[in-house]
Motif scaffolding. Sequence first.
Motif, short mmCIF file in Angstrom:
data_model
loop_
_atom_site.label_atom_id
_atom_site.label_comp_id
_atom_site.label_asym_id
_atom_site.label_seq_id
_atom_site.Cartn_x
_atom_site.Cartn_y
_atom_site.Cartn_z
N VAL A 260 0.84 -1.20 0.00
CA VAL A 260 0.00 0.00 0.00
C VAL A 260 0.87 1.26 0.00
CG1 VAL A 260 -1.77 1.30 1.24
CG2 VAL A 260 -1.87 -1.20 1.18
N PHE A 261 1.92 1.26 0.81
CA PHE A 261 2.82 2.40 0.89
C PHE A 261 3.45 2.68 -0.48
CE2 PHE A 261 6.35 5.07 1.97
CZ PHE A 261 6.04 5.67 3.17
N LEU A 262 3.93 1.61 -1.15
CA LEU A 262 4.55 1.77 -2.46
C LEU A 262 3.55 2.26 -3.49
CD1 LEU A 262 6.88 -1.37 -2.60
CD2 LEU A 262 7.57 1.02 -2.33
N ALA A 263 2.32 1.78 -3.39
CA ALA A 263 1.30 2.22 -4.35
C ALA A 263 1.02 3.71 -4.20
CB ALA A 263 0.02 1.41 -4.14
N LEU A 264 0.95 4.20 -2.96
CA LEU A 264 0.71 5.62 -2.74
C LEU A 264 1.91 6.46 -3.18
CD1 LEU A 264 -1.04 5.47 0.76
CD2 LEU A 264 -2.10 6.01 -1.44
N ALA A 265 3.12 5.94 -2.94
CA ALA A 265 4.32 6.65 -3.38
C ALA A 265 4.39 6.70 -4.90
CB ALA A 265 5.57 5.98 -2.81
N ALA A 266 4.02 5.60 -5.56
CA ALA A 266 4.04 5.55 -7.02
C ALA A 266 3.00 6.51 -7.60
CB ALA A 266 3.78 4.13 -7.50
N ARG A 267 1.84 6.58 -6.96
CA ARG A 267 0.81 7.51 -7.43
C ARG A 267 1.31 8.95 -7.33
NH1 ARG A 267 -5.10 7.08 -4.86
NH2 ARG A 267 -4.93 5.09 -5.98
N LEU A 268 1.98 9.27 -6.23
CA LEU A 268 2.54 10.61 -6.07
C LEU A 268 3.63 10.87 -7.10
CD1 LEU A 268 2.87 13.30 -4.60
CD2 LEU A 268 4.33 12.12 -2.92
N ALA A 269 4.46 9.86 -7.36
CA ALA A 269 5.55 10.03 -8.33
C ALA A 269 5.02 10.38 -9.71
CB ALA A 269 6.38 8.76 -8.40
N ARG A 270 3.85 9.88 -10.05
CA ARG A 270 3.26 10.15 -11.38
C ARG A 270 2.42 11.43 -11.40
NH1 ARG A 270 1.79 4.66 -10.67
NH2 ARG A 270 -0.37 5.33 -10.34
N CYS A 271 2.21 12.02 -10.23
CA CYS A 271 1.23 13.10 -10.11
C CYS A 271 1.90 14.47 -10.20
CB CYS A 271 0.47 12.96 -8.79
SG CYS A 271 -1.11 13.78 -8.77
N ALA A 272 2.33 14.84 -11.39
CA ALA A 272 2.95 16.15 -11.60
C ALA A 272 1.87 17.23 -11.63
CB ALA A 272 3.72 16.15 -12.91
N PRO A 273 2.25 18.48 -11.35
CA PRO A 273 1.29 19.58 -11.46
C PRO A 273 0.71 19.68 -12.87
CG PRO A 273 3.25 20.30 -10.27
CD PRO A 273 3.55 18.95 -10.82
N ALA A 274 -0.50 20.16 -12.99
CA ALA A 274 -1.15 20.32 -14.29
C ALA A 274 -0.42 21.37 -15.12
CB ALA A 274 -2.61 20.74 -14.08
N PRO A 275 -0.60 21.35 -16.44
CA PRO A 275 0.07 22.33 -17.31
C PRO A 275 -0.19 23.78 -16.92
CG PRO A 275 -0.88 20.57 -18.62
CD PRO A 275 -1.35 20.35 -17.23
N ASP A 276 -1.34 24.04 -16.34
CA ASP A 276 -1.65 25.42 -15.93
C ASP A 276 -1.08 25.77 -14.56
OD1 ASP A 276 -3.23 23.92 -14.27
OD2 ASP A 276 -5.14 24.87 -14.84
N GLY A 277 -0.29 24.82 -13.98
CA GLY A 277 0.33 25.06 -12.68
C GLY A 277 -0.48 24.63 -11.49
#
Length: 317
Positions: A260-277
């Motif tokens: 579960v911890f790795l899944a949440l970390a992976a989700r955060l790793a993929r979650c860059a700010p949107a193009p509009d910031g």
Amino acid sequence: MSDTAFTENASSYADGGMGTAGDFFELLKPRVMSLVVFTALVGLVVAPGGINPVIGFTALLCIAVGAGASGALNMWYDADIDARMTRTRTRPVPSGRVTPQEAAVFGTVMAAGSVFVMGALVNWTAAALLAFTIFFYAVIYTMWLKRSTPQNIVIGGAAGAFPPMIAWAAVTGDVSLQSISLFLIIFMWTPPHFWALALCKSGDYEEVGVPMLPVVAGERETRRQIMLYSLLLVPVTLSPVALGFAGWLYAGATAGLGVVFLALAARLARCAPAPDGDKTAQHRAAMRLFGFSILYLFLIFSLLLVEKMAGIAPVFP
């Protein structure tokens, strides 16, 4: 905060004082202390040989007081930047309820008292570890690392990892690989836990010139480092099994929690700010990991405690 507001706030904490008992209790950082005491309790219980309940309680009290002393000294030294950060500006010193001098004396007296009582009533190995922990947090981390390097929380995290080792030494009088494994679990847990919060508070740190990783290296690198440390953390949490003082219940549950911890970390790793910031999605993912990380550490140490209390932990070699 404007320069004028900061000047007024700085003046208030320089000239204030006469805080209540609640204000001085807040100096101890009670929420942090509660986790410190719990991990120390686990170290005390799972250590081989057992300890007299009165001596054990004394050891836990000394660890709690020592942790509180570290918090008070941290608030004394950091009053200037605390006054400018939204998360900390209402603390007792920057708000003027306790003066810096009062906080410094309070922390110093508590630090000295906790170390002396630990040495006199428990043993001097545990006292030496406690003294080093207070020094490491108050001086090495607070006065040096925090304001000088983006690796501040990595190295400084050692201070929060020592309590179960101190408690183990209170029982056995020494340091072992088993107690070091408990230290390493908290040490490896600290960077992904704290950096997740720092992603959401990077503006505060940038304003006061504290070189937290998101400020210095950027959010993308911070998310990558969180993922890296999470990948290192999960196998470290299984070290008590390899060292023979945790069993099947701990192994299975910890492995599941790690997924579960790795899944949440992976989700955060993929979650860059949107193009509009817009950083809403990133902040949401970061706070989700931050919140779970607290539960994660609590459950891991709880599993060690449950196995020991239920008599299903392996017989210590």
